[in-house]
Design a protein around this motif. Structure first.
Motif, PDB file in Angstrom:
ATOM      1  N   THR A  24     -16.072  -0.040  12.224  1.00  0.00           N
ATOM      2  CA  THR A  24     -15.104  -1.112  11.523  1.00  0.00           C
ATOM      3  C   THR A  24     -15.693  -2.626  11.641  1.00  0.00           C
ATOM      4  N   THR A  25     -16.686  -2.960  12.641  1.00  0.00           N
ATOM      5  CA  THR A  25     -16.771  -4.552  13.339  1.00  0.00           C
ATOM      6  C   THR A  25     -18.803  -4.406  12.769  1.00  0.00           C
ATOM      7  N   GLN A  64      -9.207 -11.842  15.669  1.00  0.00           N
ATOM      8  CA  GLN A  64     -10.205 -10.787  15.102  1.00  0.00           C
ATOM      9  C   GLN A  64     -11.203 -11.015  16.043  1.00  0.00           C
ATOM     10  N   LEU A  65     -11.622  -9.138  15.950  1.00  0.00           N
ATOM     11  CA  LEU A  65     -12.909  -8.742  17.238  1.00  0.00           C
ATOM     12  C   LEU A  65     -14.270  -9.533  15.947  1.00  0.00           C
ATOM     13  N   GLN A  66     -15.061 -10.500  16.759  1.00  0.00           N
ATOM     14  CA  GLN A  66     -16.573 -11.004  16.604  1.00  0.00           C
ATOM     15  C   GLN A  66     -17.549 -10.310  17.194  1.00  0.00           C
ATOM     16  N   TYR A  69     -15.543  -0.623  16.887  1.00  0.00           N
ATOM     17  CA  TYR A  69     -14.346   0.628  16.363  1.00  0.00           C
ATOM     18  C   TYR A  69     -13.344   0.792  17.897  1.00  0.00           C
ATOM     19  N   SER A 119     -16.127 -11.017  20.823  1.00  0.00           N
ATOM     20  CA  SER A 119     -15.445 -12.222  21.484  1.00  0.00           C
ATOM     21  C   SER A 119     -14.406 -11.626  20.380  1.00  0.00           C
ATOM     22  N   GLY A 120     -12.759 -12.120  20.478  1.00  0.00           N
ATOM     23  CA  GLY A 120     -11.853 -12.314  19.736  1.00  0.00           C
ATOM     24  C   GLY A 120     -10.900 -10.478  20.093  1.00  0.00           C
ATOM     25  N   GLN A 121     -11.648 -10.140  21.306  1.00  0.00           N
ATOM     26  CA  GLN A 121     -10.745  -8.680  20.990  1.00  0.00           C
ATOM     27  C   GLN A 121     -10.049  -7.952  20.915  1.00  0.00           C
ATOM     28  N   PRO A 122      -9.271  -7.156  20.225  1.00  0.00           N
ATOM     29  CA  PRO A 122      -7.593  -6.719  20.135  1.00  0.00           C
ATOM     30  C   PRO A 122      -7.889  -6.412  21.580  1.00  0.00           C
TER      31      PRO A 122
END
Length: 125
Positions: free
Chosen positions: A113-114, A1-3, A99, A25-28
């Motif tokens: 979205t984030t 999950q993107l943060q 996004y 972090s946690g990028q797709p």
């Protein structure tokens, strides 16, 4: 999950500079479009600048053109917003957001979205 986590905010006098950092972090699988937004008390959140996910193509709001510069360090997974010649009207909470898009990055909040938690920037004498 993107943060996303912003840092670098603070207080500065008019004409001064600040550099904001957005740590990703946690990028797709794909690097997202990243945008910087700001929101002053009693106002709508507005887009300041964005950088495209693949190219280094950027966009700026008219109010910051020539004063702000957005950049990306893929190795460090960071996006920067260098803010020069700051004005009192730049005072706001600054957010980075992301996004996955296929066209030019957007300065509209509805596309993102984030979001990060925000960092305060105060420009005052």
């Amino acid at each position: 999950q993107l943060q996303l986590v912003e840092s670098g905010g603070g207080s500065v006098q008019p004409g001064g500079s600040l550099k904001l950092t957005c740590s990703v972090s946690g990028q797709p699988l794909d690097w997202p479009h990243i945008g910087w937004f700001r929101q002053a008390p009693g106002t709508e959140r507005e887009g300041v600048s964005c950088i495209m996910r693949v190219s280094d193509s950027t966009r700026y709001a008219d109010s910051v053109k020539g004063r702000f510069t957005i950049g990306r360090d893929d190795a460090k997974k960071m996006v920067y917003l260098q803010m020069n010649n700051l004005k009192p009207e730049d005072t706001a909470v600054y957010y980075c957001a992301a996004y996955i898009g296929s066209t030019a990055c957007s300065l509209l909040t509805r596309h993102y979205t984030t979001w990060g938690q925000g960092t305060q920037v105060t420009v005052s004498s």
